[in-house]
Motif scaffolding. Sequence first.
Motif, PDB file in Angstrom:
ATOM      1  N   THR A 133       0.821  -1.214   0.000  1.00  0.00           N
ATOM      2  CA  THR A 133       0.000   0.000   0.000  1.00  0.00           C
ATOM      3  C   THR A 133       0.856   1.265   0.000  1.00  0.00           C
ATOM      4  N   GLY A 134       2.135   1.120   0.287  1.00  0.00           N
ATOM      5  CA  GLY A 134       3.014   2.275   0.427  1.00  0.00           C
ATOM      6  C   GLY A 134       3.323   2.617   1.870  1.00  0.00           C
ATOM      7  N   VAL A 135       2.743   1.877   2.818  1.00  0.00           N
ATOM      8  CA  VAL A 135       3.057   2.064   4.239  1.00  0.00           C
ATOM      9  C   VAL A 135       4.032   0.974   4.646  1.00  0.00           C
ATOM     10  N   SER A 136       5.252   1.381   5.002  1.00  0.00           N
ATOM     11  CA  SER A 136       6.289   0.420   5.367  1.00  0.00           C
ATOM     12  C   SER A 136       7.227   1.048   6.391  1.00  0.00           C
ATOM     13  N   SER A 137       8.064   0.231   6.982  1.00  0.00           N
ATOM     14  CA  SER A 137       9.033   0.726   7.961  1.00  0.00           C
ATOM     15  C   SER A 137      10.263  -0.153   7.934  1.00  0.00           C
ATOM     16  N   LYS A 138      11.336   0.358   8.536  1.00  0.00           N
ATOM     17  CA  LYS A 138      12.585  -0.391   8.682  1.00  0.00           C
ATOM     18  C   LYS A 138      13.245   0.063   9.966  1.00  0.00           C
ATOM     19  N   ALA A 139      14.327  -0.579  10.344  1.00  0.00           N
ATOM     20  CA  ALA A 139      15.023  -0.208  11.573  1.00  0.00           C
ATOM     21  C   ALA A 139      15.328   1.290  11.573  1.00  0.00           C
ATOM     22  N   GLY A 140      14.955   1.969  12.636  1.00  0.00           N
ATOM     23  CA  GLY A 140      15.172   3.403  12.744  1.00  0.00           C
ATOM     24  C   GLY A 140      13.976   4.244  12.347  1.00  0.00           C
ATOM     25  N   SER A 141      12.931   3.616  11.787  1.00  0.00           N
ATOM     26  CA  SER A 141      11.713   4.359  11.446  1.00  0.00           C
ATOM     27  C   SER A 141      11.019   4.847  12.712  1.00  0.00           C
ATOM     28  N   ALA A 142      10.172   5.834  12.555  1.00  0.00           N
ATOM     29  CA  ALA A 142       9.442   6.384  13.704  1.00  0.00           C
ATOM     30  C   ALA A 142       8.404   5.407  14.230  1.00  0.00           C
ATOM     31  N   TYR A 143       7.995   4.467  13.388  1.00  0.00           N
ATOM     32  CA  TYR A 143       6.918   3.546  13.752  1.00  0.00           C
ATOM     33  C   TYR A 143       7.208   2.158  13.207  1.00  0.00           C
ATOM     34  N   ASN A 144       6.359   1.225  13.561  1.00  0.00           N
ATOM     35  CA  ASN A 144       6.373  -0.109  12.975  1.00  0.00           C
ATOM     36  C   ASN A 144       5.114  -0.261  12.133  1.00  0.00           C
ATOM     37  N   ALA A 145       5.268  -0.576  10.853  1.00  0.00           N
ATOM     38  CA  ALA A 145       4.151  -0.597   9.905  1.00  0.00           C
ATOM     39  C   ALA A 145       3.392  -1.917   9.982  1.00  0.00           C
ATOM     40  N   ILE A 146       2.625  -2.075  11.059  1.00  0.00           N
ATOM     41  CA  ILE A 146       1.756  -3.240  11.209  1.00  0.00           C
ATOM     42  C   ILE A 146       0.386  -2.777  11.718  1.00  0.00           C
ATOM     43  N   ASP A 147      -0.532  -3.718  11.860  1.00  0.00           N
ATOM     44  CA  ASP A 147      -1.856  -3.479  12.455  1.00  0.00           C
ATOM     45  C   ASP A 147      -2.641  -2.370  11.748  1.00  0.00           C
ATOM     46  N   PRO A 148      -2.888  -2.525  10.449  1.00  0.00           N
ATOM     47  CA  PRO A 148      -3.649  -1.501   9.723  1.00  0.00           C
ATOM     48  C   PRO A 148      -5.144  -1.588  10.003  1.00  0.00           C
ATOM     49  N   ALA A 149      -5.808  -0.454   9.927  1.00  0.00           N
ATOM     50  CA  ALA A 149      -7.273  -0.399   9.935  1.00  0.00           C
ATOM     51  C   ALA A 149      -7.682   0.849   9.161  1.00  0.00           C
ATOM     52  N   VAL A 150      -8.508   0.687   8.153  1.00  0.00           N
ATOM     53  CA  VAL A 150      -8.908   1.815   7.309  1.00  0.00           C
ATOM     54  C   VAL A 150     -10.331   2.237   7.660  1.00  0.00           C
ATOM     55  N   TYR A 151     -10.508   3.560   7.712  1.00  0.00           N
ATOM     56  CA  TYR A 151     -11.740   4.157   8.254  1.00  0.00           C
ATOM     57  C   TYR A 151     -12.146   5.336   7.381  1.00  0.00           C
ATOM     58  N   TYR A 152     -13.439   5.439   7.073  1.00  0.00           N
ATOM     59  CA  TYR A 152     -13.956   6.588   6.338  1.00  0.00           C
ATOM     60  C   TYR A 152     -14.525   7.593   7.330  1.00  0.00           C
ATOM     61  N   ASP A 153     -13.972   8.792   7.367  1.00  0.00           N
ATOM     62  CA  ASP A 153     -14.374   9.773   8.383  1.00  0.00           C
ATOM     63  C   ASP A 153     -15.473  10.716   7.898  1.00  0.00           C
ATOM     64  N   GLY A 154     -16.040  10.418   6.739  1.00  0.00           N
ATOM     65  CA  GLY A 154     -17.074  11.269   6.161  1.00  0.00           C
ATOM     66  C   GLY A 154     -16.556  12.099   5.011  1.00  0.00           C
ATOM     67  N   SER A 155     -15.236  12.264   4.959  1.00  0.00           N
ATOM     68  CA  SER A 155     -14.612  13.010   3.872  1.00  0.00           C
ATOM     69  C   SER A 155     -13.456  12.244   3.243  1.00  0.00           C
ATOM     70  N   ASN A 156     -12.672  11.586   4.087  1.00  0.00           N
ATOM     71  CA  ASN A 156     -11.458  10.919   3.629  1.00  0.00           C
ATOM     72  C   ASN A 156     -11.373   9.497   4.163  1.00  0.00           C
ATOM     73  N   LEU A 157     -10.621   8.669   3.438  1.00  0.00           N
ATOM     74  CA  LEU A 157     -10.264   7.343   3.917  1.00  0.00           C
ATOM     75  C   LEU A 157      -8.930   7.464   4.649  1.00  0.00           C
TER      76      LEU A 157
END
Length: 321
Positions: A133-157
């Motif tokens: 999807t384009g969401v990824s991470s590697k050692a030293g990243s600010a986050y770990n790219a796991i546990d996705p959940a997609v949500y529609y907030d009324g305007s954006n996904l």
Amino acid sequence: MKSSVVTSLMGLAATVYGYANPMSCSGVCGNAHDPSLIRRDSDGRYYRFSTGGKIAIHSAPRITGPWTYLRAAIPAGSKINLAGKDDLWAPDVSKFGDTYYLFYSVSTFGSQNSAIGVATSTNLDTWTDHGATGVSSKAGSAYNAIDPAVYYDGSNLVMSFGSFWGDIYSVKMNNPPLTVASGASSTRIAYKPSGTHAQEGAFIAKNGNYHYLFFSVGQCCGFDTSKPAAGQEYKIQVCRSTSATGGFVDKAGVSCTNGGGTTVLESHDWVYGPGGQGVFYDPSLGPVLYYHYVDTRIGYQDAQKQFGINKIDFSSGWPVV
């Protein structure tokens, strides 16, 4: 739902001065780590997706079962060429338009070398993997790219994701949500600044004027070999905001990016380490909280994680099971 008497409501057996126990479950209720629950529009059949086995699919005629194993969602493994591509974690299934989207994680335990993939289906039975999807991470990243959940907030996904390290982030997705929106940057929405930053499994649900950010805190796994100190095992917490992309606070007003989190469900009776949660709006029961947990009467192994469901009440402005 708290209770001072032993009672039964819609199949929920409540406990004295404690949390309601999970609704009854029949069929294959184990092998339910990090579940995602959805109901097929065409026939009302329920589907449960869970970590492992290249995303295990179970199905049932009712939310309580009997649950039957069907198959692996992505039997050939992910197109993402990372360690873990033949295992696959933490599925999230949603329907946008006429298509079902299955988001999943490719990673290995304790590693930041991770990426989030997506597959699509028109029937919940057979899936086409699209890979990254384009969401990824590697050692030293600010986050770990796991546990996705997609949500529609009324305007954006919006995709929420992350675990430990810098904890939980969100990013705007394209519509349809196969990839991250062009130029979109990730924003931190929750963080536990102390200890091991043990926070993951974000899931956003709307009720009334608020977006509720549910997440899991504590040690998730390996209870059979390394049981944590009491209270350090998995539990479910929540913050809320009028925006789905930030400003989440807990019931005491503490920012979710500064350790905030109001506990929704934790260990009680024979339920141990509940987490990996989501919220589903059932046509008969109304909003339910679903999750995995260890049934101490069965066993503590990761493969023995059970599927739990509780009705959830938002009438006070904060979710109560």
